[in-house]
Design a protein around this motif. Structure first.
Motif, PDB file in Angstrom:
ATOM      1  N   SER A  64       0.826  -1.208   0.000  1.00  0.00           N
ATOM      2  CA  SER A  64       0.000   0.000   0.000  1.00  0.00           C
ATOM      3  C   SER A  64       0.859   1.256   0.000  1.00  0.00           C
ATOM      4  O   SER A  64       0.577   2.219  -0.732  1.00  0.00           O
ATOM      5  N   THR A  65       1.923   1.258   0.790  1.00  0.00           N
ATOM      6  CA  THR A  65       2.833   2.414   0.816  1.00  0.00           C
ATOM      7  C   THR A  65       3.588   2.541  -0.500  1.00  0.00           C
ATOM      8  O   THR A  65       3.813   3.654  -0.988  1.00  0.00           O
ATOM      9  N   TRP A  67       2.491   1.826  -3.418  1.00  0.00           N
ATOM     10  CA  TRP A  67       1.591   2.424  -4.414  1.00  0.00           C
ATOM     11  C   TRP A  67       1.358   3.909  -4.152  1.00  0.00           C
ATOM     12  O   TRP A  67       1.447   4.729  -5.059  1.00  0.00           O
ATOM     13  N   THR A  68       1.067   4.274  -2.906  1.00  0.00           N
ATOM     14  CA  THR A  68       0.764   5.669  -2.607  1.00  0.00           C
ATOM     15  C   THR A  68       1.988   6.567  -2.811  1.00  0.00           C
ATOM     16  O   THR A  68       1.863   7.694  -3.310  1.00  0.00           O
ATOM     17  N   GLU A  69       3.180   6.076  -2.440  1.00  0.00           N
ATOM     18  CA  GLU A  69       4.388   6.877  -2.624  1.00  0.00           C
ATOM     19  C   GLU A  69       4.732   7.062  -4.097  1.00  0.00           C
ATOM     20  O   GLU A  69       5.313   8.074  -4.488  1.00  0.00           O
ATOM     21  N   SER A  70       4.380   6.105  -4.941  1.00  0.00           N
ATOM     22  CA  SER A  70       4.683   6.232  -6.372  1.00  0.00           C
ATOM     23  C   SER A  70       3.885   7.347  -7.030  1.00  0.00           C
ATOM     24  O   SER A  70       4.262   7.823  -8.110  1.00  0.00           O
ATOM     25  N   LEU A  71       2.796   7.781  -6.396  1.00  0.00           N
ATOM     26  CA  LEU A  71       1.992   8.868  -6.958  1.00  0.00           C
ATOM     27  C   LEU A  71       2.582  10.232  -6.657  1.00  0.00           C
ATOM     28  O   LEU A  71       2.194  11.226  -7.285  1.00  0.00           O
ATOM     29  N   VAL A  72       3.502  10.310  -5.705  1.00  0.00           N
ATOM     30  CA  VAL A  72       4.095  11.600  -5.340  1.00  0.00           C
ATOM     31  C   VAL A  72       5.618  11.589  -5.452  1.00  0.00           C
ATOM     32  O   VAL A  72       6.267  12.566  -5.113  1.00  0.00           O
ATOM     33  N   PRO A  77       6.249   2.024  -9.032  1.00  0.00           N
ATOM     34  CA  PRO A  77       5.854   0.921  -8.140  1.00  0.00           C
ATOM     35  C   PRO A  77       6.359  -0.439  -8.601  1.00  0.00           C
ATOM     36  O   PRO A  77       6.566  -1.326  -7.769  1.00  0.00           O
TER      37      PRO A  77
END
Length: 283
Positions: A64-65, A67-72, A77
């Protein structure tokens, strides 16, 4: 009526591999073994540094982290997922994380050798493979828990697919290139540059121009759609990085690529390596 001379000629088997071929295969095998040894040598010699610690933290926190970190952030990912998978198999440690890079870099060296054999002469292929096997920056990235070795692996696979389309641009080879290009784009955004260069070259060289245009548009559209969700975060981070770091100089960058980190290699060593690299490229 049988001829004794013809029968004698048929009875003598010809060697399947010439002695010169054995020498070349032995030399290539030695280069690959040296390259693999350099990439796997003492993976735990140094503790994880800042960027590697970021990779370790992503792996520790889970999917989950990632994926979310790859957006910022600019790390894709897919690369983090590979590190996560290897770490779960061998353990979350410096050796476990760097093992993914070492394996990817070794496979990249083998694929690069295959491409060189297909694209050029044996002597040139051996020389090019030897340069890649012992290039300090390649060895450095092969022992770092960051996605750069995975990027090199994608580039080596792209070269083989590119050569396949050049030799025979049928649907199978175009589809293979499209799949590898999509994976390469999601390993590192920098791979978009060689992908664009490949597609441009294939358009210029294509005998069936309509098919080449159709596949180029399809590949470009597929990659663009797939990376759109990640562009905003990567662009913001890139702007911050450019503001905090001085611009790269072409000569200094080439010297560093040829001889390793400028903090380690002396100016004379970097100049010598750059001259050697240029001479081998001309040869």
């Amino acid at each position: 009526m049988f001829s004794l001379r013809r029968l004698r000629h048929r009875a003598v088997p010809r060697p399947l591999v010439h002695a010169r071929d054995w020498l070349w295969y032995t030399a290539l095998g030695g280069v690959l073994l040296i390259g693999a040894g350099l990439r796997f040598y003492r993976l735990d010699a140094q503790p994880l540094w800042l960027d590697e610690l970021y990779t370790a933290e992503l792996v520790r926190r889970g999917l989950s982290t990632i994926w979310t970190e790859s957006l910022v952030e600019h790390t894709r990912p897919l690369a983090s997922l590979i590190f996560w998978s290897v770490a779960h198999l061998v353990g979350l440690s410096a050796t476990g994380l760097r093992l993914a890079s070492a394996m990817a870099a070794t496979l990249a060296l083998v694929l690069y050798a295959i491409y060189c054999v297909r694209a050029t002469t044996r002597g040139t292929a051996l020389l090019a493979t030897a340069i890649m096997a012992m290039l300090p920056l390649m060895v450095y990235y092969a022992q770092e828990a960051r996605p750069y070795a995975l990027q090199v692996l994608c580039l080596s696979a792209l070269l083989i697919c590119y050569q396949g389309v050049r030799e025979r641009g049928d649907a199978v080879r175009w589809s293979g290139y499209a799949c590898v290009a999509l994976l390469a784009a999601h390993i590192q955004f920098a791979n978009l540059i060689p992908i664009a260069a490949h597609l441009t070259a294939l358009l210029c060289q294509a005998r069936e121009r309509r098919r080449a245009v159709a596949w180029t548009v399809a590949i470009a559209t597929l990659i663009t759609i797939s990376i759109v969700p990640f562009l905003a975060g990567a662009q913001t981070l890139l702007q911050k990085w450019n503001a905090a770091n001085p611009p790269l100089q072409l000569l200094g960058a080439l010297q560093t690529m040829a001889a390793g980190d400028t903090r380690i290699a002396t100016p004379m060593a970097r100049i010598t390596a750059l001259v050697a690299l240029g001479t081998s490229a001309l040869a």
